[in-house]
Write a protein that holds these residues in place. Structure first.
Motif, PDB file in Angstrom:
ATOM      1  N   LYS A   1      -6.778   8.623   2.135  1.00  0.00           N
ATOM      2  CA  LYS A   1      -8.195   8.523   2.531  1.00  0.00           C
ATOM      3  C   LYS A   1      -8.906   7.496   1.636  1.00  0.00           C
ATOM      4  CE  LYS A   1     -10.346  10.742   5.296  1.00  0.00           C
ATOM      5  NZ  LYS A   1     -10.724  12.117   5.477  1.00  0.00           N
ATOM      6  N   SER A   2      -8.607   7.559   0.344  1.00  0.00           N
ATOM      7  CA  SER A   2      -9.323   6.628  -0.537  1.00  0.00           C
ATOM      8  C   SER A   2      -8.864   5.180  -0.289  1.00  0.00           C
ATOM      9  CB  SER A   2      -9.183   7.091  -1.979  1.00  0.00           C
ATOM     10  OG  SER A   2      -8.410   6.250  -2.719  1.00  0.00           O
ATOM     11  N   MET A   3      -7.596   4.985   0.112  1.00  0.00           N
ATOM     12  CA  MET A   3      -7.126   3.618   0.413  1.00  0.00           C
ATOM     13  C   MET A   3      -7.739   3.073   1.700  1.00  0.00           C
ATOM     14  SD  MET A   3      -3.185   4.345  -0.539  1.00  0.00           S
ATOM     15  CE  MET A   3      -2.358   2.803  -0.572  1.00  0.00           C
ATOM     16  N   THR A   4      -8.322   3.964   2.494  1.00  0.00           N
ATOM     17  CA  THR A   4      -8.955   3.517   3.747  1.00  0.00           C
ATOM     18  C   THR A   4     -10.468   3.749   3.690  1.00  0.00           C
ATOM     19  OG1 THR A   4      -8.422   5.691   4.692  1.00  0.00           O
ATOM     20  CG2 THR A   4      -6.913   3.902   5.203  1.00  0.00           C
ATOM     21  N   ALA A   5     -10.992   3.711   2.493  1.00  0.00           N
ATOM     22  CA  ALA A   5     -12.445   3.860   2.271  1.00  0.00           C
ATOM     23  C   ALA A   5     -12.976   5.123   2.944  1.00  0.00           C
ATOM     24  CB  ALA A   5     -13.191   2.621   2.784  1.00  0.00           C
ATOM     25  N   GLY A   6     -12.169   6.198   2.927  1.00  0.00           N
ATOM     26  CA  GLY A   6     -12.603   7.492   3.448  1.00  0.00           C
ATOM     27  C   GLY A   6     -12.415   7.652   4.956  1.00  0.00           C
TER      28      GLY A   6
ATOM     29  N   SER B   1      -5.013  13.041   6.721  1.00  0.00           N
ATOM     30  CA  SER B   1      -4.963  11.583   6.515  1.00  0.00           C
ATOM     31  C   SER B   1      -5.474  10.812   7.715  1.00  0.00           C
ATOM     32  CB  SER B   1      -3.517  11.130   6.256  1.00  0.00           C
ATOM     33  OG  SER B   1      -2.977  11.802   5.159  1.00  0.00           O
TER      34      SER B   1
ATOM     35  N   LYS C   1      -5.322  12.606   0.059  1.00  0.00           N
ATOM     36  CA  LYS C   1      -6.562  12.113  -0.567  1.00  0.00           C
ATOM     37  C   LYS C   1      -6.404  10.646  -0.961  1.00  0.00           C
ATOM     38  CE  LYS C   1      -8.207  16.563  -2.171  1.00  0.00           C
ATOM     39  NZ  LYS C   1      -7.988  17.564  -3.193  1.00  0.00           N
ATOM     40  N   ALA C   2      -5.207  10.298  -1.459  1.00  0.00           N
ATOM     41  CA  ALA C   2      -4.959   8.886  -1.809  1.00  0.00           C
ATOM     42  C   ALA C   2      -5.060   8.006  -0.566  1.00  0.00           C
ATOM     43  CB  ALA C   2      -3.579   8.756  -2.456  1.00  0.00           C
TER      44      ALA C   2
ATOM     45  N   ASP D   1       0.867  -1.189   0.000  1.00  0.00           N
ATOM     46  CA  ASP D   1       0.000   0.000   0.000  1.00  0.00           C
ATOM     47  C   ASP D   1       0.896   1.229   0.000  1.00  0.00           C
ATOM     48  OD1 ASP D   1      -2.269  -1.542   0.061  1.00  0.00           O
ATOM     49  OD2 ASP D   1      -2.440  -1.503   2.235  1.00  0.00           O
TER      50      ASP D   1
ATOM     51  N   THR E   1       1.879  12.168  -6.678  1.00  0.00           N
ATOM     52  CA  THR E   1       0.540  12.424  -6.120  1.00  0.00           C
ATOM     53  C   THR E   1       0.665  13.464  -5.011  1.00  0.00           C
ATOM     54  OG1 THR E   1       0.069  10.079  -6.521  1.00  0.00           O
ATOM     55  CG2 THR E   1      -1.504  11.266  -5.140  1.00  0.00           C
TER      56      THR E   1
END
Ligand SMILES: NC(=O)c1ccc[n+]([C@@H]2O[C@H](COP(=O)([O-])OP(=O)(O)OC[C@H]3O[C@@H](n4cnc5c(N)ncnc54)[C@H](OP(=O)(O)O)[C@@H]3O)[C@@H](O)[C@H]2O)c1
Length: 334
Positions: free
Chosen positions: A221-226, A246, A218-219, A206, A213
């Protein structure tokens, strides 16, 4: 014996290799033949004259490991032949930090480890874990203890949590290894594609390249489903604003370093509104170090070392760190 000392020059300090009498143990002290030293960002900043304190004429570097070759009267904690590492703050043994302990750091307040032999209080040493070489044991006193203190002692990390580490320097790689062994998910950033590839080779899949980036928060957050991460090992300084973004609600930020700069420019409200806990972490005590060694032994953790230099190449080792070419730790063999 030979030892490096810092000589003041314009813009910082020069490393001078000198011949000196070998240290003799005073009562309560052990003389350690140093076999390996590891570098920390602090050693670089110290050499650049930006750390404060009284570095002039001191032996640099906080971290070293070797074997005990002589002991003074009354020494009971170690004996000749023991494999040991120095503790970063020589007078922080256990319990909470103290002003006196804070003034007892090797390679800054006190002479450090970049020497063939050093004399230290028997209380300022820990036994090196048996599964580690001298080179590996020399990487532990500052970076590994800091990561351990941040995540486990202060952060109360538990299995199933998510930990964000920034960059692939010494503290971050130890934090990643400790977190994974504790059963946590690790999200790691790096600014270099080659280092991302090395992270992946080590099983840290991960990853985010913070250069490719820039909105890496934001990446994350998206890797942790927000949701965000439970712990951030904040070694960047200027990265704090994105680290706060984050973090999950109720998360923990371990504030450790400033590799990205010191102009934080942060909005304290995200700390408030997310109910975050912020911890200032300054290395750790001997007790922390010993508990960490038990953990490293149990999980057979080997430090990640990417730069190996000889004693006469200490200047090149510092240059290697300054160029941020390393991945994990840089070691100088003695
Ligand atoms: N408070 C304490 O007790 C304590 C203890 C140890 C260290 N520290 C501090 O913690 C920091 C790290 O120390 P260290 O010894 O681990 O340093 P290090 O090994 O020299 O780490 C340097 C790495 O930081 C990464 N980096 C640089 N700029 C970055 C950025 N903008 N965002 C994310 N990562 C970035 C780079 O990794 P990539 O090339 O992979 O991007 C670089 O290789 C330093 O500021 C140091 O003074 C504090």
């Amino acid at each position: 014996m030979r030892a490096y000392r810092l000589t003041a020059v314009t813009g910082g300090f020069r490393l001078d290799l000198r011949h000196e009498p070998a240290p003799q143990p005073e009562p309560g002290q052990a003389v350690v033949r140093i076999r390996a030293v590891s570098l920390n960002y602090r050693d670089l900043v110290m050499r650049q004259g930006q750390y404060g304190g009284a570095a002039a004429n001191k032996i640099p570097c906080s971290d070293g490991a070797g074997d005990v070759v002589a002991v003074g009267d009354g020494v009971t904690r170690v004996k000749v032949g023991d494999r040991v590492a120095g503790i970063f703050m020589q007078r922080w043994i256990s319990g909470p930090p103290t002003p006196d302990g804070n003034r007892s750091a090797l390679g800054g307040d006190l002479d450090g480890m970049l020497a063939e032999q050093v004399a230290l209080s028997e209380h300022g040493l820990v036994k090196a874990p048996d599964h580690l070489s001298f080179e590996e044991a020399a990487t532990l006193p500052c970076a590994a203890v800091t990561a351990w203190h941040a995540l486990v002692e202060r952060g109360k990390l538990v299995a199933g949590q998510t930990v964000l580490v920034l960059g692939t320097g010494g503290v971050s790689m130890f934090a990643a290894q400790i977190a994974r062994a504790a059963g946590a998910r690790v999200i790691a950033t790096s600014g270099a594609a080659a280092k991302i590839a090395r992270l992946r080779d080590l099983g840290f899949t991960d990853t985010v390249n913070y250069n490719d980036t820039p909105d890496w928060d934001k990446a994350v957050k998206s890797m942790t489903a927000g949701r965000g991460v439970d712990h951030v090992v904040e070694v960047g300084g200027n990265t704090i604003e994105k680290s706060l973004k984050s973090a999950a609600v109720g998360g923990h930020i371990a504030q450790i370093g400033v590799v990205a700069g010191r102009d934080l420019g942060m909005n304290p409200f995200s700390i408030v509104l997310k109910n975050l806990t912020m911890s200032g972490i300054y290395v750790g005590s001997r007790e922390h170090f010993e508990r960490m060694n038990s953990f490293f032994t149990l999980h057979r953790i080997h430090p990640v070392i990417s730069g190996n230099f000889g004693f006469e190449e200490a200047g090149a080792a510092f240059a290697h760190m300054e160029a941020a070419k390393h991945f994990g730790k840089i070691v100088i063999r003695i």
